[in-house]
Scaffold this motif. Structure first.
Motif, PDB file in Angstrom:
ATOM      1  N   TYR A  77      -1.069  -3.486  -6.723  1.00  0.00           N
ATOM      2  CA  TYR A  77      -2.095  -3.097  -5.329  1.00  0.00           C
ATOM      3  C   TYR A  77      -3.517  -3.303  -5.648  1.00  0.00           C
ATOM      4  CZ  TYR A  77      -4.117  -1.192  -1.328  1.00  0.00           C
ATOM      5  OH  TYR A  77      -5.039  -0.965  -0.194  1.00  0.00           O
ATOM      6  N   GLU A 126      -3.498 -10.186   1.286  1.00  0.00           N
ATOM      7  CA  GLU A 126      -4.437  -9.195   1.646  1.00  0.00           C
ATOM      8  C   GLU A 126      -5.744  -9.704   2.234  1.00  0.00           C
ATOM      9  OE1 GLU A 126      -4.629  -5.527   0.984  1.00  0.00           O
ATOM     10  OE2 GLU A 126      -2.521  -5.967   0.922  1.00  0.00           O
ATOM     11  N   ARG A 146       0.808  -0.992  -0.054  1.00  0.00           N
ATOM     12  CA  ARG A 146      -0.030  -0.237   0.054  1.00  0.00           C
ATOM     13  C   ARG A 146       0.985   1.126   0.043  1.00  0.00           C
ATOM     14  NH1 ARG A 146      -2.963  -3.524   3.005  1.00  0.00           N
ATOM     15  NH2 ARG A 146      -2.167  -3.100   5.039  1.00  0.00           N
TER      16      ARG A 146
END
Length: 617
Positions: free
Chosen positions: A77, A117, A47
């Motif tokens: 991302y 994630e 991030r």
């Protein structure tokens, strides 16, 4: 010429090591440098760079036609979050991981980061278990143990046999290319076509230091593969400690040209995460240190100049053959290079000296050469060099956060590790977990170490072999297998690629030699290129070269435990199915001896067989 003193101060932090003496002769070594508060997860790094350097290339891979496919941090991302949502939609989670059958690739990386994630463990499996193995026994055992919720294969046709061997209907299969006819699969691109929702955001926020990130199966250099639980804390503490002792990483984002497989802790944790943590760029090297593939590595290094080069000793051995005869390759290789790093096995001193010579010839100076030590169970960093060393063998000092305990074991010191980088245990194997730790919570890998300077722990540790590999001669003298094997490889080139030492309870040390196909061919130009290895090892030139190598080795020996009295060249390569060789190409000494007991008996027979080779007179 020497390494410029300023090179070390620019690249590395000065080691600050304390020593606590234990009752009974042991010591505990620690770094005085404290770890900072750790990120909750590796996702924080992704991030960060998606915001701070969105247009910087994170990964690049070769495509058909010879160009590079590149993916930026912002694209990485966004793709990782889409994949994370796709996995959640399928009900994957902590107990339904993703199993990956793939070489290193951008899609492999995206799937890994998407799973992390979403708090879904990833299980990257050695391609050797899928593409080299004949019985798929290890692959099936891994699949049965982890019970994946999704299996990814980079190429459906290439991995078809492996998928069928483990049961093509046991879980959803996703592929990036060549869907296999007759099997129901999901195209990888479809996983990218998902819009993240609040569910993913909640789980991203809940991912923390204790979240299981990966289950890495050890290569089996000391036994059957075991599933090592890798938590987010292990991964982040490794890289945060590395940034403290290699501060140049934070000033100059690293550029890597890198091949080590991501199913292994060196490639997937150390190298890939080094790039991610520091906002660097990794060019995926599709080459390998084997004939026919090393040329791809050479082509990549002619085009891309790395800032750090990381490899295993066998990789350097093959690359040096090209660097020494190709000035343009050497110039591009060394142009931006700050550090030469080796890991995963002992580096013969002869290779160290060849690297120094070509560095001096190309740059007029030596590039700093360093090493480290660790294991899959330490994710992998436990010690690292960040100071000048003059020769191979020094594996560094404890990294910040790691405690290194040295415990007397016979005539040597067994090394043990404790810290945030150490695994919580083996997946579904509480019995093995209990055996792996001592009463104080130190992990016990079975390696031996000694201090470079007993009066100054900041000078680092010397790897002293594996406790379990060593054996005694009939005289009661211990043979240090690790050091003698490395010395034999260095002395017996180009004939010897690797070997197994013999002699337990015998009068002398013997050597079963796995020959180097390329090296043997270079000594037999009169033979056709397709000549089998059995014909090559019977050639007088090959046998004489091995005899001369044994003579060189023994000339520097002062004791029977460091002399090799006889050797045998073997035509049969080590078998991965029988556990003789790991997925990274490292030999399992004990497994080789068990499988080749008849050869050992023949080597030591009296009178000796005609194929036995003795040191030259």
């Amino acid at each position: 010429m020497t390494v410029r003193p300023s090179a070390y101060t620019e690249l590395f932090a000065e080691p600050r090591i304390t020593r606590e003496t234990l009752a009974g002769g042991g010591v505990v070594l620690r770094s005085e440098v404290q770890l900072p508060p750790l990120p909750r997860s590796t996702g924080e790094w992704l991030r960060r760079w998606a915001v701070e350097a969105p247009e910087r290339v994170f990964l690049a891979e070769r495509v058909a036609g010879g160009g590079w496919r590149r993916i930026l941090y912002r694209e990485t991302y966004a793709s990782a979050r889409a994949i994370g949502q796709a996995l959640l939609d399928r009900g994957l989670g902590p107990h339904r991981p993703v199993m990956i059958l793939s070489e290193n690739s951008i899609d492999h990386a995206l799937l890994t980061m998407g799973a992390l994630e979403a708090g879904v463990p990833v299980v990257p499996v050695s391609t050797a278990y899928s593409l080299v193995s004949k019985d798929f026994a290890k692959l099936r055992a891994i699949a049965d143990l982890v019970e994946p919720g999704l299996i990814y294969a980079s190429n459906g046709a290439r991995y078809r046999a492996a998928l069928e061997a483990i049961g093509a209907t046991r879980a959803e299969i996703a592929v990036s290319a060549d869907p296999p006819a007759g099997l129901r699969v999901t195209e990888f691109a479809w996983l990218l076509d998902h819009e993240p929702v609040s569910e993913l955001e909640d789980i991203e926020a809940a991912v923390g230091p204790d979240t299981v990130a990966k289950i890495l199966f050890t290569s089996g250099s000391t036994g059957e593969p075991k599933g090592v639980i890798n938590t987010q804390r292990m991964l982040t503490s490794n890289q945060e400690s590395l940034a403290l002792i290699w501060p140049n990483l934070t000033r100059r984002p690293p550029v890597l040209v890198d091949w080590p497989p991501w199913n292994h802790t060196f490639g997937g944790n150390h190298n890939l995460n080094m790039v991610l943590r520091n906002g660097g760029t990794l060019f995926i090297d599709e080459g390998r240190p084997v004939p026919g593939l090393i040329e791809r590595t050479v082509a990549n290094l002619k085009e891309i100049s790395p800032t750090i080069y990381l490899n295993v000793p066998r990789g350097y051995a093959m690359l040096l053959d090209h660097l020494e005869r190709d000035a343009d390759l050497a110039e591009n290789f060394f142009r931006e290079l700050d550090i030469v790093f080796y890991a995963a096995a002992a580096l013969p001193q002869s290779l160290w000296e060849r690297i120094e010579r070509i560095s001096e010839k190309t740059l007029g100076r030596r590039v700093p050469m360093i090493a480290s030590w660790g294991a899959t169970e330490t994710a992998p960093l436990a010690t690292s060099v960040h100071y000048p060393i003059g020769r191979a063998g020094n594996v560094g000092v404890p990294t910040p956060g790691s405690e290194i305990k040295l415990v007397p074991s016979g005539d040597r010191l067994e090394v043990r590790v404790r810290g945030p980088n150490v695994m919580p245990g083996y997946f579904k194997r509480p019995d093995l977990t209990r055996e792996a730790f001592d009463a104080e919570g130190f992990y016990c890998p079975g390696d031996a170490m000694r201090l470079e300077d007993p009066d100054d722990p900041s000078r680092g540790l010397i790897f002293d072999g594996r406790i379990a590999e060593n054996f005694k001669l009939s005289t009661g003298t211990w043979v240090g297998v690790g050091a003698l094997r490395v010395a034999a490889i260095a002395a017996c080139g180009p004939v010897m690629e690797d070997g197994v030492l013999t002699g337990h309870d015998r009068d002398e040390v013997g050597l079963l030699v796995f020959p180097s196909l390329a090296g043997c061919r270079s000594l037999c130009p009169h033979l056709p290129k397709e000549a089998p290895i059995a014909a090559l090892i019977a050639e007088p030139a090959v046998r004489a070269a091995l005899a001369e190598g044994l003579k060189r080795l023994n000339a520097s020996s002062t004791h029977s435990s460091t002399r090799i009295a006889r050797a045998l060249l073997m035509a049969e390569p080590p078998s991965i199915d029988k556990g003789e060789i790991t997925d990274k190409g490292y030999l399992n000494q004990r497994a080789c001896l068990a499988q080749r007991r008849a050869l050992e008996e023949r080597l030591h027979a009296e009178p000796p067989p005609p194929e036995a080779i003795f040191p030259a007179e």
